[in-house]
Scaffold this motif. Sequence first.
Motif, PDB file in Angstrom:
ATOM      1  N   TYR A 266       2.282  -1.414   3.335  1.00 16.79           N
ATOM      2  CA  TYR A 266       2.850  -0.071   3.189  1.00 16.79           C
ATOM      3  C   TYR A 266       1.769   1.000   3.290  1.00 16.79           C
ATOM      4  N   VAL A 267       0.659   0.780   2.598  1.00 16.49           N
ATOM      5  CA  VAL A 267      -0.418   1.773   2.575  1.00 16.49           C
ATOM      6  C   VAL A 267      -1.023   1.940   3.982  1.00 16.49           C
ATOM      7  N   LEU A 268      -1.271   0.842   4.665  1.00 15.32           N
ATOM      8  CA  LEU A 268      -1.887   0.948   5.989  1.00 15.32           C
ATOM      9  C   LEU A 268      -0.928   1.538   7.027  1.00 15.32           C
ATOM     10  N   VAL A 269       0.346   1.190   6.959  1.00  9.49           N
ATOM     11  CA  VAL A 269       1.331   1.809   7.868  1.00  9.49           C
ATOM     12  C   VAL A 269       1.446   3.300   7.543  1.00  9.49           C
ATOM     13  N   ALA A 270       1.444   3.646   6.265  1.00 12.68           N
ATOM     14  CA  ALA A 270       1.498   5.063   5.876  1.00 12.68           C
ATOM     15  C   ALA A 270       0.287   5.817   6.421  1.00 12.68           C
ATOM     16  N   ALA A 271      -0.883   5.190   6.395  1.00  9.32           N
ATOM     17  CA  ALA A 271      -2.076   5.840   6.946  1.00  9.32           C
ATOM     18  C   ALA A 271      -1.922   6.098   8.445  1.00  9.32           C
ATOM     19  N   ILE A 272      -1.367   5.130   9.171  1.00 11.84           N
ATOM     20  CA  ILE A 272      -1.120   5.317  10.605  1.00 11.84           C
ATOM     21  C   ILE A 272      -0.150   6.482  10.819  1.00 11.84           C
ATOM     22  N   VAL A 273       0.894   6.547   9.998  1.00  9.09           N
ATOM     23  CA  VAL A 273       1.897   7.610  10.128  1.00  9.09           C
ATOM     24  C   VAL A 273       1.292   8.973   9.778  1.00  9.09           C
ATOM     25  N   VAL A 274       0.464   9.047   8.749  1.00  8.91           N
ATOM     26  CA  VAL A 274      -0.171  10.317   8.377  1.00  8.91           C
ATOM     27  C   VAL A 274      -1.063  10.818   9.510  1.00  8.91           C
ATOM     28  N   VAL A 275      -1.852   9.921  10.085  1.00  7.05           N
ATOM     29  CA  VAL A 275      -2.698  10.316  11.218  1.00  7.05           C
ATOM     30  C   VAL A 275      -1.816  10.790  12.370  1.00  7.05           C
TER      31      VAL A 275
ATOM     32  N   ALA B 198       5.059  -3.273  14.479  1.00  6.72           N
ATOM     33  CA  ALA B 198       4.336  -4.545  14.606  1.00  6.72           C
ATOM     34  C   ALA B 198       3.462  -4.787  13.380  1.00  6.72           C
ATOM     35  N   PHE B 199       2.764  -3.754  12.927  1.00  2.00           N
ATOM     36  CA  PHE B 199       1.906  -3.904  11.754  1.00  2.00           C
ATOM     37  C   PHE B 199       2.745  -4.271  10.532  1.00  2.00           C
ATOM     38  N   TYR B 200       3.869  -3.607  10.361  1.00  2.00           N
ATOM     39  CA  TYR B 200       4.737  -3.917   9.221  1.00  2.00           C
ATOM     40  C   TYR B 200       5.243  -5.361   9.309  1.00  2.00           C
ATOM     41  N   SER B 201       5.699  -5.770  10.493  1.00  2.00           N
ATOM     42  CA  SER B 201       6.261  -7.118  10.663  1.00  2.00           C
ATOM     43  C   SER B 201       5.242  -8.201  10.339  1.00  2.00           C
ATOM     44  N   PHE B 202       4.056  -8.079  10.892  1.00  2.00           N
ATOM     45  CA  PHE B 202       3.040  -9.107  10.671  1.00  2.00           C
ATOM     46  C   PHE B 202       2.318  -8.926   9.343  1.00  2.00           C
ATOM     47  N   GLY B 203       2.168  -7.680   8.884  1.00  2.00           N
ATOM     48  CA  GLY B 203       1.493  -7.424   7.617  1.00  2.00           C
ATOM     49  C   GLY B 203       2.231  -8.009   6.431  1.00  2.00           C
ATOM     50  N   LYS B 204       3.567  -7.892   6.417  1.00  2.00           N
ATOM     51  CA  LYS B 204       4.314  -8.431   5.272  1.00  2.00           C
ATOM     52  C   LYS B 204       4.245  -9.961   5.252  1.00  2.00           C
ATOM     53  N   ILE B 205       4.221 -10.599   6.418  1.00  2.00           N
ATOM     54  CA  ILE B 205       4.058 -12.057   6.474  1.00  2.00           C
ATOM     55  C   ILE B 205       2.661 -12.440   5.991  1.00  2.00           C
ATOM     56  N   PHE B 206       1.663 -11.692   6.447  1.00  2.00           N
ATOM     57  CA  PHE B 206       0.275 -11.911   6.036  1.00  2.00           C
ATOM     58  C   PHE B 206       0.174 -11.863   4.513  1.00  2.00           C
TER      59      PHE B 206
END
Length: 190
Positions: free
Chosen positions: A37-46, A97-105
């Motif tokens: 969530y935090v890393l996807v949010a950072a991508i969205v903020v940028v 893609a980040f959300y899909s693979f990040g949650k599995i990770f």
Amino acid sequence: DVIQMSFTYQTDEVEDEATEQSSQEPAERPGPPYYTYVLVAAIVVVALVQVGTGLEPSIEAAGFDKRTFLREHRYWLILTGAATHGSIPHILMNSYAFYSFGKIFELLSNRAHLAIVFLLSAIGGGLLSLVFMPDGVSVGASGGIVGLIGYLAVYAFRRRQFITPEFRKNLLINIGFILVFGLLLYQTID
């Protein structure tokens, strides 16, 4: 599109433990994927900053300009390029893609390793981009995302006793899709 992957644990020991737990108390569910969530949010903020300033100027300023990286020793561009994206669809695809693979990770591995693997993969992807496409400006989190997929692939095959063949097969299909997609669009996609 990212193919939905499923996985279950396969060992008898795990099944026996699960049976014992279910008779005593409900099994503990893993928490939400906070690092994702935090890393996807950072991508969205940028992305919001990019849209607010206009996409093209921010790509010029923050993208991974390889000539500037080498000539002017602006080494941080390899990281800002991973956070900068070229268009709204580019941002949406990488975030999904980040959300899909990040949650599995986060479900399979140590959550804190997500940020480390993503950062090292983004740097590695930028360096490979510098080697194979030394001109131009690169943008996007794809290098870091592909690193997450690589980590999951190694994990799935090294710990195959815990991961179903279906999960491994779907992971290989995803890797094949990315490979074909990259080969067909190699002049457009870095």
